[in-house]
Design an enzyme around this catalytic site. Structure first.
Site, PDB file in Angstrom:
ATOM      1  N   SER A 162      -3.150  -9.325   7.115  1.00 22.40           N
ATOM      2  CA  SER A 162      -2.766  -7.962   7.460  1.00 22.40           C
ATOM      3  C   SER A 162      -2.065  -8.011   8.824  1.00 22.40           C
ATOM      4  CB  SER A 162      -4.014  -7.074   7.521  1.00 22.40           C
ATOM      5  OG  SER A 162      -3.673  -5.826   8.069  1.00 22.40           O
TER       6      SER A 162
ATOM      7  N   ASP B  18       0.824  -1.219   0.000  1.00 21.32           N
ATOM      8  CA  ASP B  18       0.000   0.000   0.000  1.00 21.32           C
ATOM      9  C   ASP B  18       0.856   1.267   0.000  1.00 21.32           C
ATOM     10  OD1 ASP B  18      -2.451  -1.338   0.060  1.00 21.32           O
ATOM     11  OD2 ASP B  18      -2.556  -1.333   2.242  1.00 21.32           O
TER      12      ASP B  18
ATOM     13  N   ARG C 284       0.456   3.830  17.463  1.00 28.31           N
ATOM     14  CA  ARG C 284      -0.020   4.828  16.475  1.00 28.31           C
ATOM     15  C   ARG C 284       0.167   6.273  16.918  1.00 28.31           C
ATOM     16  NH1 ARG C 284       0.906   1.444  12.677  1.00 28.31           N
ATOM     17  NH2 ARG C 284      -0.774   0.021  12.121  1.00 28.31           N
TER      18      ARG C 284
ATOM     19  N   ASP D 221      -6.895   2.395  13.110  1.00 27.01           N
ATOM     20  CA  ASP D 221      -5.618   3.091  12.980  1.00 27.01           C
ATOM     21  C   ASP D 221      -5.773   4.472  12.356  1.00 27.01           C
ATOM     22  OD1 ASP D 221      -4.150   1.084  14.206  1.00 27.01           O
ATOM     23  OD2 ASP D 221      -3.922  -0.043  12.351  1.00 27.01           O
TER      24      ASP D 221
HETATM   25  N1  ARG Z   1      -7.368  -4.663  15.953  1.00 25.79           N
HETATM   26  C1  ARG Z   1      -6.152  -4.108  16.443  1.00 25.79           C
HETATM   27  C2  ARG Z   1      -6.302  -2.639  16.720  1.00 25.79           C
HETATM   28  O1  ARG Z   1      -7.232  -2.032  16.295  1.00 25.79           O
HETATM   29  C3  ARG Z   1      -4.971  -4.398  15.541  1.00 25.79           C
HETATM   30  C4  ARG Z   1      -4.922  -3.601  14.276  1.00 25.79           C
HETATM   31  C5  ARG Z   1      -3.761  -4.000  13.467  1.00 25.79           C
HETATM   32  N2  ARG Z   1      -3.527  -3.051  12.392  1.00 25.79           N
HETATM   33  C6  ARG Z   1      -3.273  -3.436  11.151  1.00 25.79           C
HETATM   34  N3  ARG Z   1      -3.083  -2.475  10.287  1.00 25.79           N
HETATM   35  N4  ARG Z   1      -3.226  -4.693  10.783  1.00 25.79           N
HETATM   36  O2  ARG Z   1      -5.475  -2.059  17.378  1.00 25.79           O
END
Ligand code: ARG
Length: 425
Positions: free
Chosen positions: A198, A36, A117, A146
């Site tokens: 992912s 991406d 983040r 995120d």
């Molecule tokens: N569900 C988790 C969260 O919201 C993990 C997210 C992982 N992010 C990703 N881009 N795969 O913090």
């Protein structure tokens, strides 16, 4: 020649912080080296005629080759690519407060991504200012948490900066992105294979989402587990470790004093070996969707188990009843992208105060997926047999006073019982 079906930037925006096409001249791109953000690096130059400065943040993601990522960014036309080693700041300022708050969202998620983040976005702001960028670009989709964490941070810390999130708007799927790469000479690793899970990871844990994980009726495919040994394959002999804490901070393993980053790395290694920290989790995202994640969180499982146990030993029953409510409020704010919310600071003050007492050691036995507390020691344990008078030597506790206590303790319940039985007669 530009392909006619190449998606172009959104031409209207609804919020104060999203960039219109004409706002974008110099872009700070949060770059991971993945598909991406590699497509983005090229696409932003092509669609906006903008300069791109890439930023890659090291939060202790295992097995990452940052030199390769940097080279790829430069090959794709970045003006610069900075790799920032933020491991120490992440450990001290983000993971440690989470430890003091026993932070778990939804009863199982130790928040490694959620904690990372706001720091990544804060660094993006710093580097955007350094390079005099007008816009920050990130690779989050429109479905996850995120985007909320990153954009809330940028909008809070830098109201003068704008944001673009091309993946949210361009409606290219993996196939179209690979086609875009082919047309523009962007190298794709493993492009012909099925889409990967992912993944997001750092020193506090690793998550996998998507693909077969989305099938709630299916057990996780063994190929998900790239970090933790599956418990059934873990060693047949258990291993004991002793974690030392000083005022809530883990400071040693088996008596050896370690900095926090190194301590977490060692616990990751030993936890992985024994199959500790696999979590199969259904989670309520902030944006309303539910998601299933497979988490591999060896260090977090060991540290949080030990911390919680030591805290319980040094706190009173009243504190032990009260703190979990604030712990879960803390975890919610971190999860929900409200890291900069003053309430978190208020909660941290309380966490600090309680954790002043959390000093001592906890011994755990690691065995085939379990981390079990087996010994505890603390100078602050509210567990002094002499003080409480178990030895009948005139301490603070008197067994002969117990009947009086029971008479008063049960008084209202006994009265209510009588009133109700009279009515029911
Ligand atoms: N569900 C988790 C969260 O919201 C993990 C997210 C992982 N992010 C990703 N881009 N795969 O913090």
């Amino acid at each position: 020649m530009e392909a006619s079906n190449t998606p172009s930037p959104a031409d209207f925006v609804t919020t104060s912080y999203e960039a219109k096409k004409e706002d974008v001249h110099r872009v700070l791109l949060l770059y991971s080296g993945g598909l991406d953000t590699s497509v983005m690096l090229h696409w932003i130059q092509e669609q906006y005629g903008a300069e791109v400065y890439a930023l890659c943040v090291n939060l202790g993601q295992p097995k990452e080759d940052f030199a390769v990522i940097e080279g790829k960014a430069m090959d794709l036309g970045a003006q610069a690519c900075d790799v920032v080693d933020a491991r120490e700041e992440f450990a001290q300022e983000y993971v440690l407060p989470a430890i003091k708050a026993n932070a778990l969202y939804g009863g199982g998620y130790p928040l490694f991504t959620a904690l990372g983040r706001p720091l990544i976005a804060k660094l993006a702001v710093d580097y955007a200012r350094k390079y005099e960028c007008d816009t920050i670009a990130h690779g989050c989709t429109g479905k996850g948490n995120d985007q909320v964490r990153i954009e809330a941070t940028v909008a809070t810390l830098a109201p003068e900066l704008k944001v673009i999130a091309p993946v949210r708007n361009w409606q290219m799927g993996r196939e179209e992105e690979i086609e875009y790469c082919r047309q523009h000479g962007i190298p794709v690793a493993g492009g012909t294979e099925a889409a990967p899970y992912s993944i997001d990871d750092n020193m506090w844990g690793r998550s996998s989402e998507g693909r077969s994980i989305e099938d709630l009726a299916a057990a996780p495919d063994p190929d998900v587990f790239q970090l933790v040994t599956r418990p059934e394959l873990a060693p047949d002999d258990p291993e004991e470790i002793v974690i030392g804490f000083d005022a809530g901070k883990p400071v040693s393993i088996d008596g050896e004093t370690l900095g926090l980053v190194e301590l977490l790395e060692r616990l990751t290694e030993i936890g992985c070996k024994h199959g500790v920290g696999i979590v199969d989790h259904i989670e309520d995202r902030i944006v309303g969707l539910k998601v299933r994640d497979i988490y591999e969180v060896p260090a977090a499982t060991i540290v949080l188990t030990a911390h919680k146990e030591l805290e319980k030993l040094v706190c009173t029953s009243h504190q032990n009843l009260f703190k979990p409510q604030l712990d879960s409020q803390w975890a919610f704010l971190a999860y929900a992208g409200l890291w900069w919310e003053p309430l978190r600071g208020d909660l941290d003050s309380y966490m600090e105060s309680v954790n002043e007492q959390v000093t001592g050691t906890i011994a755990l036995k690691l065995y085939k997926g379990n981390a079990t507390v087996i010994r505890r020691q603390s100078p602050n344990a509210v567990y002094d047999q002499d003080l409480a008078g178990f030895s009948e030597s005139g301490g603070l506790f008197s067994q002969t006073a117990s009947p009086g206590f029971i008479e008063l303790w049960s008084l209202q319940s006994r009265m209510a019982y009588q009133v109700r039985s009279r009515k029911n007669r």
